[in-house]
Design an enzyme around this catalytic site. Structure first.
Site, short mmCIF file in Angstrom:
data_model
loop_
_atom_site.label_atom_id
_atom_site.label_comp_id
_atom_site.label_asym_id
_atom_site.label_seq_id
_atom_site.Cartn_x
_atom_site.Cartn_y
_atom_site.Cartn_z
N GLU A 57 0.81 -1.21 0.00
CA GLU A 57 0.00 0.00 0.00
C GLU A 57 0.85 1.27 0.00
O GLU A 57 0.43 2.29 -0.55
CB GLU A 57 -0.91 0.01 1.24
N ASP A 75 -8.57 6.21 -7.92
CA ASP A 75 -9.26 4.93 -8.12
C ASP A 75 -10.77 5.05 -7.96
O ASP A 75 -11.47 4.03 -7.86
CB ASP A 75 -8.71 3.89 -7.14
N THR A 80 -7.73 8.43 -0.05
CA THR A 80 -7.28 7.21 0.61
C THR A 80 -6.29 7.64 1.68
O THR A 80 -5.39 8.45 1.41
CB THR A 80 -6.60 6.26 -0.39
#
Length: 272
Positions: A57, A75, A80
């Site tokens: 990640e 995305d 995020t």
């Protein structure tokens, strides 16, 4: 996103490996075996799991440095952020900030709750820009917010993955495969969710709890996981499976014992 005793572990693992090869473990024995060996919820194994996920990640083994991480990676999930990739568009970031507000009213992120509720389910930054990223990084210095991230990671991702893994008679590697899948795909009702990936795997192999071979089943699960990743361009690089989890599986390292060597996105990592 722990475990059990080490008594006679070497002897136990030698027996389990031989038993699996000849298929003499009953489903009940397979579940007992998965419970007897240190699971992913063992503190040392959990630390390994956090580092493995962070390598994929965040391209770093320093997972604790990721409390402050935040960006829009394009995305379709909005921002995020944090140690497990909480997203403004998928509800888990909202749950996290609500928990933080419950534990510390008036914190620096509390004022964004109305905006987080509005953007849930979208990739919008409406009401969040321009200051939300900076305020997230400020909040990340607060131990209360760090603990909230830990607790939400465990509640939503880690604990359900480990629980299902143990129910299926899987040891630490299988439990990690479940955890990594639920981190990336969530566990909703769509065809690429964790539960759907597991159902796809079950069509071609049985887990130990159903009388199947653990390695054969994990191969099927990872095949299903790769299929799910390829359905979405943002996740189409499957190296976190191909050059990491699959490597451990081919080496027969079902207990995820160090030393561990793997690659993600071409970068090499090592846990001694």
């Amino acid at each position: 996103m722990p475990p059990t005793a080490h008594t006679s572990r070497r002897t136990l693992l030698a027996f389990l490996g031989a038993a699996t090869c000849v298929g003499i473990l009953s489903p009940q024995s397979a579940v007992a075996a998965a419970t007897a060996a240190p699971g992913l919820d063992d503190p040392a194994k959990k630390e390994i799991a956090m580092k493995l996920v962070s390598s994929a990640e965040n391209s770093s083994l320093d997972w604790k440095a990721q409390y402050k991480y935040i960006e829009d990676i394009g995305d379709g999930r909005g921002y995020t952020a944090g140690i497990i990739g909480f997203c403004s568009g998928t509800g888990d970031m909202l749950d996290l900030v609500e928990l933080y507000a419950d534990r510390k009213p008036g914190n620096v992120l509390a004022r964004y709750l109305p905006a987080l509720r509005r953007v849930d389910g979208t990739d919008s930054h409406s009401g969040l820009d321009p200051n939300f990223p900076d305020d997230w990084r400020k909040a990340a210095r607060d131990s209360v917010f760090q603990q909230a991230q830990n607790d939400e990671r465990d509640r939503v991702y880690f604990n359900p993955a480990v629980r299902q893994g143990k129910t299926d008679g899987l040891r630490a590697l299988g439990q990690f495969a479940y955890y990594d899948a639920i981190v990336m795909h969530g566990d909703g009702g769509d065809s690429t969710s964790f539960s759907s990936i597991r159902r796809r795997a079950l069509r071609s192999a049985k887990p130990p709890a159903q009388g199947g071979n653990e390695t054969t089943y994990l191969d099927a699960f990872l095949d299903a996981r790769v299929w799910a990743m390829k359905q979405e361009e943002a996740h189409s690089d499957t190296s976190r499976v191909d050059t990491a989890q699959r490597v451990f599986l081919r080496r027969g390292n079902l207990d995820l014992n160090p030393p561990l060597d793997w690659k993600v996105y071409g970068d090499s990592y090592h846990i001694g």
